[in-house]
Design an enzyme around this catalytic site. Structure first.
Site, PDB file in Angstrom:
ATOM      1  N   ASN A   9       1.089  -1.372  -0.005  1.00 47.89           N
ATOM      2  CA  ASN A   9      -0.245  -0.265  -0.250  1.00 47.89           C
ATOM      3  C   ASN A   9       0.904   1.171   0.007  1.00 47.89           C
ATOM      4  O   ASN A   9       1.293   1.480   0.928  1.00 47.89           O
ATOM      5  CB  ASN A   9      -1.087  -0.214   1.462  1.00 47.89           C
ATOM      6  CG  ASN A   9      -1.620   1.535   1.474  1.00 47.89           C
ATOM      7  OD1 ASN A   9      -2.463   2.107   0.334  1.00 47.89           O
ATOM      8  ND2 ASN A   9      -1.995   1.074   2.541  1.00 47.89           N
ATOM      9  N   LYS A  11       0.299   4.485  -0.348  1.00 37.77           N
ATOM     10  CA  LYS A  11      -0.539   5.323   0.354  1.00 37.77           C
ATOM     11  C   LYS A  11      -0.538   6.978  -0.462  1.00 37.77           C
ATOM     12  O   LYS A  11       0.000   6.617  -1.624  1.00 37.77           O
ATOM     13  CB  LYS A  11       0.111   5.961   2.220  1.00 37.77           C
ATOM     14  CG  LYS A  11      -0.537   4.664   2.770  1.00 37.77           C
ATOM     15  CD  LYS A  11       0.021   4.340   3.816  1.00 37.77           C
ATOM     16  CE  LYS A  11       0.302   3.046   4.824  1.00 37.77           C
ATOM     17  NZ  LYS A  11       0.195   3.413   6.866  1.00 37.77           N
ATOM     18  N   HIS A  96      -9.497   0.717   5.036  1.00 39.38           N
ATOM     19  CA  HIS A  96      -8.525   1.150   5.768  1.00 39.38           C
ATOM     20  C   HIS A  96      -8.379   2.276   6.873  1.00 39.38           C
ATOM     21  O   HIS A  96      -9.065   3.011   6.477  1.00 39.38           O
ATOM     22  CB  HIS A  96      -7.664   1.741   4.724  1.00 39.38           C
ATOM     23  CG  HIS A  96      -5.640   1.409   5.278  1.00 39.38           C
ATOM     24  ND1 HIS A  96      -5.400   2.753   6.146  1.00 39.38           N
ATOM     25  CD2 HIS A  96      -4.714   0.793   5.415  1.00 39.38           C
ATOM     26  CE1 HIS A  96      -3.778   2.314   6.396  1.00 39.38           C
ATOM     27  NE2 HIS A  96      -3.548   1.407   5.370  1.00 39.38           N
ATOM     28  N   GLU A  98      -6.709   4.744   8.124  1.00 36.09           N
ATOM     29  CA  GLU A  98      -6.464   5.833   7.559  1.00 36.09           C
ATOM     30  C   GLU A  98      -8.181   6.281   6.878  1.00 36.09           C
ATOM     31  O   GLU A  98      -8.226   7.392   7.207  1.00 36.09           O
ATOM     32  CB  GLU A  98      -5.613   5.541   7.005  1.00 36.09           C
ATOM     33  CG  GLU A  98      -4.520   5.354   7.741  1.00 36.09           C
ATOM     34  CD  GLU A  98      -2.661   5.156   6.738  1.00 36.09           C
ATOM     35  OE1 GLU A  98      -2.997   5.718   5.564  1.00 36.09           O
ATOM     36  OE2 GLU A  98      -2.047   4.543   7.960  1.00 36.09           O
ATOM     37  N   GLU A 168      -5.042  -5.443  10.477  1.00 37.63           N
ATOM     38  CA  GLU A 168      -4.025  -4.557  10.917  1.00 37.63           C
ATOM     39  C   GLU A 168      -4.814  -3.812  11.996  1.00 37.63           C
ATOM     40  O   GLU A 168      -4.974  -2.597  12.170  1.00 37.63           O
ATOM     41  CB  GLU A 168      -4.319  -3.403   9.430  1.00 37.63           C
ATOM     42  CG  GLU A 168      -4.363  -3.957   8.029  1.00 37.63           C
ATOM     43  CD  GLU A 168      -3.471  -3.157   7.402  1.00 37.63           C
ATOM     44  OE1 GLU A 168      -2.440  -3.137   6.766  1.00 37.63           O
ATOM     45  OE2 GLU A 168      -4.250  -1.816   6.765  1.00 37.63           O
ATOM     46  N   GLY A 174       2.580   1.946  11.025  1.00 36.99           N
ATOM     47  CA  GLY A 174       3.057   3.453  10.080  1.00 36.99           C
ATOM     48  C   GLY A 174       3.805   3.794  12.111  1.00 36.99           C
ATOM     49  O   GLY A 174       4.813   4.671  11.955  1.00 36.99           O
ATOM     50  N   SER A 214       3.619  -2.451   9.796  1.00 31.99           N
ATOM     51  CA  SER A 214       4.991  -2.127  10.337  1.00 31.99           C
ATOM     52  C   SER A 214       6.146  -3.674   9.732  1.00 31.99           C
ATOM     53  O   SER A 214       6.421  -3.787  10.174  1.00 31.99           O
ATOM     54  CB  SER A 214       5.355  -1.676  11.971  1.00 31.99           C
ATOM     55  OG  SER A 214       5.062  -0.036  12.059  1.00 31.99           O
TER      56      SER A 214
END
Ligand code: PEP
Length: 251
Positions: A9, A11, A96, A98, A168, A174, A214
């Site tokens: 991904n 991003k 996701h 985010e 996730e 991240g 990560s």
């Protein structure tokens, strides 16, 4: 037998020339060995068409990071499933963290996106995961169960073979913090049992469940060797061809 799937991904990273460089390096690197997993790249919308040209006839599949659940119309700034399909997209990330946190996508929007993806023939990668507060509060499994049950509402069993689920944990995305292989495996097993309850054991056994948060070359092997971890959804470490290739080799 489930095949492992490693997806990157990107991003909101890489302009057009950087994207061409990255995917060319990736393609060259993958030409030198036979990966034991499927490989997906999810670049930004503006790079999809060019990336698709470069990965033609290679081992790399194309994914998008998002789309809107309507067919067309007055939805300024949005991208439809047909638009993605027209530039060679096969997979799309849905839910996701985010998108959930920053863009306020809730379970009902995620459910509509999954339905539209299946209707149109896109394969969704559905992301679920708990916050640190939820983990520390001991409600990880409850959160995951609620997210999955809501996302898959009214979705029939035959569609599940055409999707990927990604666990996730938000506190690991991240942040450099990774779930231990045991922590991740516990949730993956829980998810597989839940899918078995919602559908049946055959559907559950065939579902690819990726871990994301990560993942990097140094921890990929220990995570991917767990029995219910069928691959990885990779953010930061997919932005360099070398580290993404190392993760693919771990699978
Ligand atoms: C992600 O964005 O899905 C992700 C897992 O990111 P990172 O690998 O950077 O934690």
């Amino acid at each position: 037998m489930r095949k492992k799937v490693v997806a990157g991904n990107w991003k909101m990273n890489k302009n057009l020339s950087e994207a061409i460089q990255l995917v060319s390096d990736l393609r060259n690197g993958l030409d030198s060995f036979e990966p034991n997993c499927d490989v997906i790249v999810c670049p930004p919308f503006t790079n999809l068409e060019s990336v698709n040209t470069i990965i033609k006839d290679s081992k790399i599949h194309l994914g998008a990071q998002n789309f809107y659940f309507k067919d067309s119309g007055a939805f300024t700034g949005e991208i439809s499933a047909d638009m993605l399909l027209s530039v060679g997209v096969e997979y799309v990330i849905v839910g996701h963290s985010e998108r959930r946190a920053i863009f306020k996508e809730d379970d009902s929007v995620i459910n509509l996106k999954l339905k539209q993806a299946f209707t149109k023939g896109l394969k969704p990668i559905l992301c679920v995961g708990e916050t640190l507060e939820q983990r520390e509060g001991g409600i990880t499994k409850e959160v995951i169960k609620n997210q999955i049950t809501a996302a898959l509402k009214e979705i029939p069993a035959e569609n599940i073979a055409n999707m990927i689920l990604a666990y996730e944990p938000i506190w690991a995305i991240g942040t450099g913090k990774t779930a231990t292989p045991e922590q991740a495996e516990e949730v993956h097993k829980f998810i597989r049992d839940l899918i078995s309850e919602l559908y049946n054991s055959n559907v559950a056994e065939n579902l690819t469940i990726q871990y994301g948060g990560s993942v990097k070359p140094a921890n990929a092997e220990s995570l991917l060797s767990q029995p219910d971890i069928d691959g990885a959804l990779v953010g930061g470490a997919c932005l360099q061809a070398d580290s993404f290739i190392e993760i693919i080799k771990s699978a």
